[in-house]
Write an enzyme that holds these catalytic residues in place. Structure first.
Site, PDB file in Angstrom:
ATOM      1  N   VAL A  11     -12.309   8.124   3.724  1.00  0.00           N
ATOM      2  CA  VAL A  11     -12.442   8.494   5.144  1.00  0.00           C
ATOM      3  C   VAL A  11     -13.925   8.678   5.512  1.00  0.00           C
ATOM      4  O   VAL A  11     -14.385   8.203   6.560  1.00  0.00           O
ATOM      5  CB  VAL A  11     -11.635   9.779   5.453  1.00  0.00           C
ATOM      6  N   VAL A 115      -3.719  15.897  10.849  1.00  0.00           N
ATOM      7  CA  VAL A 115      -2.271  15.699  11.046  1.00  0.00           C
ATOM      8  C   VAL A 115      -2.062  14.355  11.737  1.00  0.00           C
ATOM      9  O   VAL A 115      -2.491  14.166  12.872  1.00  0.00           O
ATOM     10  CB  VAL A 115      -1.642  16.813  11.920  1.00  0.00           C
ATOM     11  N   GLY A 117      -3.321  11.459  10.694  1.00  0.00           N
ATOM     12  CA  GLY A 117      -4.395  10.484  10.396  1.00  0.00           C
ATOM     13  C   GLY A 117      -5.027   9.929  11.651  1.00  0.00           C
ATOM     14  O   GLY A 117      -5.860  10.568  12.293  1.00  0.00           O
ATOM     15  N   ILE A 119      -3.356   9.094  14.417  1.00  0.00           N
ATOM     16  CA  ILE A 119      -2.560   9.348  15.635  1.00  0.00           C
ATOM     17  C   ILE A 119      -3.188  10.538  16.371  1.00  0.00           C
ATOM     18  O   ILE A 119      -3.424  11.576  15.765  1.00  0.00           O
ATOM     19  CB  ILE A 119      -1.090   9.673  15.268  1.00  0.00           C
ATOM     20  N   GLY A 170      -3.764   3.165  -1.567  1.00  0.00           N
ATOM     21  CA  GLY A 170      -4.587   4.280  -1.068  1.00  0.00           C
ATOM     22  C   GLY A 170      -3.860   5.200  -0.113  1.00  0.00           C
ATOM     23  O   GLY A 170      -4.490   6.008   0.559  1.00  0.00           O
ATOM     24  N   GLU A 173      -1.854  10.824  -2.097  1.00  0.00           N
ATOM     25  CA  GLU A 173      -2.907  11.783  -2.458  1.00  0.00           C
ATOM     26  C   GLU A 173      -3.326  11.528  -3.906  1.00  0.00           C
ATOM     27  O   GLU A 173      -2.588  10.900  -4.681  1.00  0.00           O
ATOM     28  CB  GLU A 173      -2.367  13.213  -2.351  1.00  0.00           C
ATOM     29  N   ASP A 184       2.221  17.954   1.263  1.00  0.00           N
ATOM     30  CA  ASP A 184       1.344  17.352   2.277  1.00  0.00           C
ATOM     31  C   ASP A 184       1.994  17.501   3.665  1.00  0.00           C
ATOM     32  O   ASP A 184       1.329  17.874   4.638  1.00  0.00           O
ATOM     33  CB  ASP A 184       1.113  15.875   1.919  1.00  0.00           C
ATOM     34  N   LYS A 188       0.884  19.749   7.134  1.00  0.00           N
ATOM     35  CA  LYS A 188       0.776  19.183   8.484  1.00  0.00           C
ATOM     36  C   LYS A 188       1.740  19.893   9.436  1.00  0.00           C
ATOM     37  O   LYS A 188       1.452  20.071  10.621  1.00  0.00           O
ATOM     38  CB  LYS A 188       1.053  17.681   8.429  1.00  0.00           C
ATOM     39  N   GLY A 285      -5.419   6.280   5.968  1.00  0.00           N
ATOM     40  CA  GLY A 285      -6.272   5.089   5.885  1.00  0.00           C
ATOM     41  C   GLY A 285      -7.664   5.341   6.431  1.00  0.00           C
ATOM     42  O   GLY A 285      -7.877   6.255   7.242  1.00  0.00           O
TER      43      GLY A 285
HETATM   44  N1  HSE Z   1      -1.077  11.079   1.476  1.00  0.00           N
HETATM   45  C1  HSE Z   1      -1.076  11.190   2.889  1.00  0.00           C
HETATM   46  C2  HSE Z   1       0.052  10.322   3.436  1.00  0.00           C
HETATM   47  C3  HSE Z   1      -2.402  10.761   3.445  1.00  0.00           C
HETATM   48  O1  HSE Z   1       0.642   9.564   2.652  1.00  0.00           O
HETATM   49  O2  HSE Z   1       0.397  10.434   4.601  1.00  0.00           O
HETATM   50  C4  HSE Z   1      -2.654  11.127   4.874  1.00  0.00           C
HETATM   51  O3  HSE Z   1      -2.589  12.493   5.109  1.00  0.00           O
END
Ligand code: HSE
Length: 379
Positions: A11, A115, A117, A119, A170, A173, A184, A188, A285
């Site tokens: 990122v 939260v 990515g 969006i 990718g 995590e 995760d 969020k 991403g």
């Molecule tokens: N590992 C997380 C996912 C990355 O798959 O959504 C983004 O927060």
């Protein structure tokens, strides 16, 4: 605006690329753990170089993890710098403290990329909250688990193989347990609930069941009910009663969430004025996430100076009034499960309507007897 970047991985590299193409954003420093000659003279290994430079007004934290990210963010705010972070673990864990510190220091604290990515979820939540109360939110907040479940449905992929692919692409995590055990999504979900309902939840307030144990038989069970298995986060605040939880769910074919494929996320809120509004896109991403980090910097530059909400009530979720049937696959006999079962379903059973709190409490205990246990809410 003069920016310092803390971390330069996937990122951070995207933030660097975007900033370097703009004349209004000057990226002066890049904090790295080890020397990175390819980054040129901007790379520094001592955070104090950034903290002590009064010309840096905004710090973008994309290191991930709790420490030393927490210490660096606190130092930056205390030095009067705005903070933008993509670090959901940090924001979920230190939400109250960091938002309060930002207020005390008169600096901005934004975390839109944390939260969803790419969006613009939190900023739209903030927009609607100016006009109305959010009564509920729900959605797919993790790309890795959606990628895995989608592949298991569409081509019968094996869980372990498709998880490996998600890591190679990718999405997952560094430790994919955070994805497949739901942590995760829990983070969020906490950030979303805190903004949506003006509360201050911590990890132990939000029950979570992950997809680590999902099998091809569970996927078939969902399909036998004309459903799709999805990993979902839920929050509601109807009549002042707060409910927040994360669990796999069998979603009827035809519902929006059922159609969201690959690694995409979809998150929705409900208000009396708008009804249900949904936001779909890349939840992870390099460039999608970097876009939201840079957009936060631009928001700050244009005068947005606070967090997403100013209210904070000490409310705790109570998931006992939230009821629905469950699919449960449990190896062995259990008197409570027998008493709530209404029908067999493949390798598992279907229960009657059960309080979410009761099912999660039972599942937490039952895992000791059957570590391969799987549950999914039926909605
Ligand atoms: N590992 C997380 C996912 C990355 O798959 O959504 C983004 O927060």
């Amino acid at each position: 605006m003069k920016i310092a970047l803390l971390g330069c991985g996937v990122v951070g590299g995207g933030v660097l690329d975007i900033c370097d193409k703009r004349s209004d954003l000057e990226l002066s420093y890049i904090l790295v753990r080890r020397p990175r000659p390819e980054l040129g003279g901007r790379a520094v290994t001592d955070v104090n170089t950034i903290i002590n430079d009064v010309s840096v007004d905004t710090v973008v934290e994309v290191m991930g993890g709790l420490h030393p990210a927490y210490e660096y963010v606190v130092q930056a705010m205390k030095a009067g710098k705005n903070v933008v972070t993509a670090n959901k673990h940090l924001v979920a864990h230190y939400y109250c403290e960091l938002t309060q510190l930002a207020r005390e220091q008169g600096v901005a604290f934004r975390c839109t990329p944390a939260v969803g990515g790419g969006i613009p979820w939190l900023v739209n939540l903030e927009r609607v909250l100016r006009l109305d109360e959010v009564t509920a939110f729900s959605g797919i907040m993790n790309g890795t688990t959606n990628f895995i479940l989608d592949a298991m449905h569409t081509d019968g992929s094996d869980f372990a193989e498709v998880l490996k692919l998600a890591q190679e692409l990718g999405y997952a995590e560094a430790d994919p347990s955070a994805d497949i055990d739901g942590l995760d999504i829990q983070r969020k979900c906490i950030i979303t609930a805190n903004v949506a309902f003006g509360c201050c939840l911590s990890e132990e307030d939000v029950p979570v069941f992950g997809i680590r144990t999902v099998t091809a038989a569970d996927i078939k069970a969902a399909e036998s009910m004309n459903g799709v298995c999805k990993m979902l986060a839920f929050g509601s605040n109807a009549g002042g009663k707060l409910s927040v939880y994360v669990e796999p769910s069998f979603v009827p074919v035809g519902e929006l969430e059922a159609a969201v494929s690959t690694n995409r996320n979809v998150i929705s809120f409900e208000t009396a004025l708008t009804g249900k509004e949904s936001f779909c896109g890349q939840g992870a991403g390099r460039f999608p996430t970097a876009y939201n980090a840079v957009a936060d910097c631009l928001d700050i530059a244009s005068g947005v100076h606070g967090f997403y909400t100013d209210t904070m009530k000490p409310a705790k979720p109570d998931n006992s009034a939230e009821k629905h049937p469950y699919y449960v696959r449990f190896e062995g006999r259990d008197a409570w499960l027998d008493s709530v079962t209404i029908a067999p379903c493949g390798d598992g059973v279907i229960t009657g309507d059960l309080p979410v709190s009761e099912m999660h409490a039972w599942a937490a205990r039952a895992k000791a007897a059957d570590p391969a246990l799987f549950i999914a809410g039926i909605i």
